[in-house]
Design an enzyme around this catalytic site. Structure first.
Site, PDB file in Angstrom:
ATOM      1  N   SER A 135       0.797  -1.232  -0.076  1.00  0.00           N
ATOM      2  CA  SER A 135      -0.007  -0.566   0.095  1.00  0.00           C
ATOM      3  C   SER A 135       1.416   1.350   0.038  1.00  0.00           C
ATOM      4  CB  SER A 135      -1.073  -0.041   1.141  1.00  0.00           C
ATOM      5  OG  SER A 135      -1.598   1.074   1.660  1.00  0.00           O
ATOM      6  N   TYR A 148      -2.166   0.487  10.768  1.00  0.00           N
ATOM      7  CA  TYR A 148      -2.106   0.520   9.416  1.00  0.00           C
ATOM      8  C   TYR A 148      -1.172   0.493   8.352  1.00  0.00           C
ATOM      9  CZ  TYR A 148      -3.773  -0.454   4.574  1.00  0.00           C
ATOM     10  OH  TYR A 148      -3.586  -1.726   3.371  1.00  0.00           O
TER      11      TYR A 148
END
Length: 250
Positions: A135, A148
């Protein structure tokens, strides 16, 4: 000779889209995820695929995945480490230990488990490839994303280290880092099932990326000549110039 591709997190979103794309490229796809009913439906749709119920946070479950792959006719040449996810938007000061622990377990240790289990077969193939689905959170931080971003930074470090350690061996190590991707479940799960909050993430964004956009790029990376290693592919929608710069229409 049949080439086998393992795709984790294949029951929905990017994983399911990638399984479909790879099957069209001639791979026998091993679709791995926890939700067996969804996997069975996907395998029936694809045809040239095998469903394996797998929890990547469980050692025994990952061992069963490796055994299932070993029992197939063909050669494992591709692993797509797609399973992962986010939980919550807490600030660090009041971060949920349970959420942070889950994100690290799935995104980092789950990736480690599956990679360890399948690496011997990938290396033995003489033309192995691993695609890590990371990501942009793996190299950019933002408020409310500490858990995250920490997990995805760690996954990125794992990927880079693995590439160094496999230098000289016949296994490519590649990483794709998507920005804003709208799928049915990612934001919804992150927001604890609150549909309004999940929808707000994409509000006003004309064309966020789709699961199939990412699957298209993963398939491209995986099907290049074996001497071509795409170390990192960063992909964002045109409306997202950076993590903090998103064009939204009224």
């Amino acid at each position: 000779m049949v080439n086998i591709a393992v795709v984790t997190g294949a029951s929905s979103g990017i994983g399911a889209a990638t399984a479909r794309r790879l099957a069209r490229e001639g791979f026998h796809v091993v679709a791995a995820a926890r939700r067996a009913d969804r996997l069975e439906a996907l395998v029936k749709e694809i045809g040239t695929a095998t469903a394996v119920e797998c929890d990547i946070t469980d050692d025994a479950s990952v061992a069963r995945l490796a055994a299932a792959v070993d029992g197939l006719e063909g050669t494992l040449t591709l692993l797509v480490n797609n399973a992962g996810g986010a939980r919550g938007t807490d600030e660090v000061a009041n971060g949920s230990i349970d959420d942070w622990q889950w994100m690290y377990e799935v995104n980092v240790l789950g990736t480690l488990r599956v990679t360890k289990a399948l690496l011997p077969a990938l290396e033995a193939s003489g033309r192995g490839a691993i695609v890590m689905v990371g990501s942009t959170a793996g190299f950019v931080v933002y408020e409310g994303g500490g858990g995250y971003t920490a997990a995805k930074h760690a996954q990125n470090a794992l990927t880079g280290t693995l590439r160094l350690e496999l230098a000289g061996k016949p296994v490519r190590v590649m990483e794709i880092d998507p920005g804003m991707v709208r799928t049915d479940e990612f934001a919804l799960k992150r927001m604890g099932g609150d549909q309004a909050k999940a929808d707000a993430v994409y509000q006003g964004v004309k064309e966020p990326l789709t699961a199939d956009d990412i699957a298209d790029c993963i398939t491209f990376m995986a099907t290049r000549a074996h001497h071509v290693n795409i170390d990192r592919l960063v992909i964002r929608p045109i409306a997202q110039a950076a993590q903090h710069k998103v064009v939204r229409e009224n």
